[in-house]
Design a protein around this motif. Structure first.
Motif, PDB file in Angstrom:
ATOM      1  N   ALA A   6       6.472   0.845   3.627  1.00  8.95           N
ATOM      2  CA  ALA A   6       6.715   0.124   2.376  1.00  8.95           C
ATOM      3  C   ALA A   6       6.337  -1.348   2.520  1.00  8.95           C
ATOM      4  CB  ALA A   6       8.184   0.249   1.971  1.00  8.95           C
ATOM      5  N   HIS A   7       6.640  -1.924   3.669  1.00 16.81           N
ATOM      6  CA  HIS A   7       6.283  -3.329   3.889  1.00 16.81           C
ATOM      7  C   HIS A   7       4.772  -3.502   3.963  1.00 16.81           C
ATOM      8  CE1 HIS A   7       5.339  -6.756   6.675  1.00 16.81           C
ATOM      9  NE2 HIS A   7       5.920  -7.361   5.673  1.00 16.81           N
ATOM     10  N   VAL A   8       4.101  -2.633   4.705  1.00 20.36           N
ATOM     11  CA  VAL A   8       2.650  -2.750   4.845  1.00 20.36           C
ATOM     12  C   VAL A   8       1.956  -2.593   3.491  1.00 20.36           C
ATOM     13  CG1 VAL A   8       0.615  -1.568   5.781  1.00 20.36           C
ATOM     14  CG2 VAL A   8       2.537  -2.099   7.269  1.00 20.36           C
ATOM     15  N   THR A   9       2.499  -1.743   2.630  1.00 18.69           N
ATOM     16  CA  THR A   9       1.916  -1.553   1.303  1.00 18.69           C
ATOM     17  C   THR A   9       1.910  -2.851   0.500  1.00 18.69           C
ATOM     18  OG1 THR A   9       2.431   0.803   1.200  1.00 18.69           O
ATOM     19  CG2 THR A   9       2.201  -0.323  -0.894  1.00 18.69           C
ATOM     20  N   THR A  10       2.883  -3.740   0.746  1.00 16.35           N
ATOM     21  CA  THR A  10       2.933  -5.003   0.007  1.00 16.35           C
ATOM     22  C   THR A  10       1.760  -5.915   0.363  1.00 16.35           C
ATOM     23  OG1 THR A  10       4.301  -6.186   1.657  1.00 16.35           O
ATOM     24  CG2 THR A  10       5.449  -4.907  -0.039  1.00 16.35           C
TER      25      THR A  10
END
Length: 235
Positions: A14-18
């Motif tokens: 989820a963090h990398v998607t940001t």
């Protein structure tokens, strides 16, 4: 490598998607899609993707569409794996990735979570995980058109360096550079590029992008200034 929990993987993805762009991966499987490995091995599915990509890039050359198709998947896989390790020190196994039904783009999702914690630089592991998915795609692509092995692995090496542009935090960026620098010394990425990470990089093969509807060489193209690319642009 020590396994990590599903919740840890979910948070890392989820963090990398940001980070946006090629780093985007959905947390759940999308309706109408299937496992990435099965999609890459499906002759008809890859044929549909080649047609969609060819139309998007304005080319009827199947090998050009094949290069663009493979380049995008390589970039998306490497972005997710390099991003999650450089920010969270975990290596995600793409064997559990799925892909959406849209044949015009690789829309990745993490249907199954399997990952390991890595304190060292897991370059060989990440290269082999990505190469394992792409080798299946390469075989299916070659059932549609002839395309050079050096071009395909050159694409992967090139995308490894491009991924760095999406990582801005100093700590993760330093780790990502170390990872990519080491990965470029691992087969089948070894000897695909000239130059060093962080400096001027030139490919040893051309991805054929100049033969699309945007007839220009890429930043790392070995044909920059060559007659063939000048004629393409002027034509």
């Amino acid at each position: 490598m020590n396994p990590v929990t599903d919740n840890e993987v979910t948070r890392a993805l989820a963090h990398v998607t940001t980070l946006g762009g090629m780093f985007t991966i959905q947390p759940e499987h999308q309706t109408g899609g299937g496992l990435l490995g099965a999609e890459c091995a499906d002759h008809a599915a890859i044929g549909a993707r080649l047609a969609a990509v060819g139309a998007s890039y304005g080319t009827d050359e199947v090998r050009v569409a094949a290069s663009m198709l493979q380049y995008e998947l390589s970039a998306r896989l490497l972005a997710v794996l390099v991003g999650t390790w450089s920010h969270h020190r975990i290596v995600v196994d793409p064997a559990g990735f799925t892909v959406g039904a849209d044949r015009g783009a690789w829309q990745l999702a993490a249907a199954r979570h399997r990952a390991w914690r890595a304190t060292d630089v897991p370059a060989s592991r990440i290269v082999h995980l990505v190469a394992g998915r792409l080798e299946v795609l390469h075989r299916t692509i070659r059932s549609h058109t002839r395309i050079a092995d050096g071009l395909l692995w050159g694409n992967v090496a090139s995308t490894a360096t491009v991924v760095l542009h999406g990582i801005e935090e100093p700590g993760p960026l330093a780790r990502a550079r170390a990872l990519v620098s080491t990965a470029l010394e691992v087969d089948p990425l070894r000897h695909r590029l000239d130059g060093t990470v962080g400096g001027k990089i030139t490919r040893r093969s051309c991805c054929l992008y100049y033969r699309t509807n945007d007839p220009r060489p890429c930043e790392d193209c070995p044909l920059t200034g060559a007659t063939v690319t000048r004629l393409r642009r002027s034509g």
